[in-house]
Design a protein around this motif. Structure first.
Motif, mmCIF file in Angstrom:
data_model
loop_
_atom_site.group_PDB
_atom_site.id
_atom_site.type_symbol
_atom_site.label_atom_id
_atom_site.label_comp_id
_atom_site.label_asym_id
_atom_site.label_seq_id
_atom_site.Cartn_x
_atom_site.Cartn_y
_atom_site.Cartn_z
ATOM 1 N N ASP A 90 0.870 -1.172 0.000
ATOM 2 C CA ASP A 90 0.000 0.000 0.000
ATOM 3 C C ASP A 90 0.908 1.222 0.000
ATOM 4 O O ASP A 90 1.845 1.287 0.788
ATOM 5 N N PRO A 91 0.649 2.210 -0.870
ATOM 6 C CA PRO A 91 1.547 3.361 -0.940
ATOM 7 C C PRO A 91 1.626 4.169 0.359
ATOM 8 O O PRO A 91 2.596 4.883 0.596
ATOM 9 N N VAL A 92 0.635 4.061 1.223
ATOM 10 C CA VAL A 92 0.635 4.814 2.482
ATOM 11 C C VAL A 92 1.157 3.973 3.641
ATOM 12 O O VAL A 92 2.056 4.375 4.363
ATOM 13 N N THR A 93 0.600 2.788 3.813
ATOM 14 C CA THR A 93 0.942 1.978 4.988
ATOM 15 C C THR A 93 2.126 1.043 4.767
ATOM 16 O O THR A 93 2.682 0.525 5.728
ATOM 17 N N GLY A 94 2.512 0.805 3.511
ATOM 18 C CA GLY A 94 3.630 -0.082 3.232
ATOM 19 C C GLY A 94 3.169 -1.493 2.937
ATOM 20 O O GLY A 94 2.008 -1.736 2.619
ATOM 21 N N PRO A 95 4.091 -2.471 3.061
ATOM 22 C CA PRO A 95 3.774 -3.839 2.660
ATOM 23 C C PRO A 95 2.935 -4.596 3.686
ATOM 24 O O PRO A 95 3.069 -4.394 4.889
ATOM 25 N N ASP A 96 2.059 -5.467 3.156
ATOM 26 C CA ASP A 96 1.322 -6.414 3.996
ATOM 27 C C ASP A 96 2.312 -7.444 4.533
ATOM 28 O O ASP A 96 3.494 -7.422 4.190
ATOM 29 N N ARG A 97 1.805 -8.391 5.314
ATOM 30 C CA ARG A 97 2.647 -9.492 5.787
ATOM 31 C C ARG A 97 3.140 -10.284 4.580
ATOM 32 O O ARG A 97 2.380 -10.518 3.632
#
Length: 183
Positions: free
Chosen positions: A70-77
């Motif tokens: 996600d460009p805001v929160t970063g990578p998922d697990r």
């Protein structure tokens, strides 16, 4: 590695305590964020052509990880995309071509593996040195680095090979260095 969002990404290494290293990013404001823990030897980092998938090599357990970004929160697990048996070499550096295929350097196996974005192997490039460390596209060529041979110190290694693999790389992203003021 600098991602499409401008963040600088790095994996850490903990040689004596497996699973205690992490994936970090430094955003354009200088904010440092830890995203994943549980790595052993964070290594090659690359992004899909659309920038919505991140690939990270963890050389310790011999895996290539991937995650939606996600460009805001970063990578998922992360999830394991590919695993190499130790007898087949250790995954090291990584790059992605403009078609989305991954080029994985394999330490100890003298090769680069080409994988589809789903992890399916579709090609192999053998090199004359045993320890292939990384690859990066330079215009129409793939620049591949190797390290000294750790089994035979008189063996070949420490080279850069320029290969025409019929592919092109992705645009390079740069990290805006913060202005330093005062002393």
């Amino acid at each position: 590695t600098v991602g499409p969002d401008g963040r600088l990404w790095a994996g850490t290494v903990h040689r004596t305590r497996p699973g205690t290293a992490a994936l970090w990013s430094l955003d354009t404001t200088g904010q440092l964020t830890r995203h994943w823990t549980g790595l052993t030897h964070g290594n090659g980092i690359a992004f899909s052509p659309t920038g919505d998938t991140m690939y990270v090599v963890d050389s310790g357990p011999g895996v290539l990880l991937c995650a939606h970004v996600d460009p805001v929160t970063g990578p998922d697990r992360p999830r394991v995309l590919a695993r190499l048996d130790r007898a087949d070499g250790i995954p090291d550096g990584l790059c992605v071509d403009a078609d989305g295929d991954l080029w994985l350097a394999v330490w100890g196996a003298g090769c680069l593996l080409r994988l589809r974005p789903d992890g399916t192997p579709v090609g192999r490039v053998d090199l004359p040195e045993r320890n292939v460390t990384s690859g990066a596209f330079v215009g129409p060529l793939l620049a591949v680095t190797t390290a000294a041979d750790d089994v035979d110190p008189t063996g070949p290694g420490g080279s850069v090979h320029l290969l025409d693999v019929g592919r092109r790389g992705l645009p390079v992203h740069s990290y805006p260095l913060p202005e330093v003021t005062g002393a």
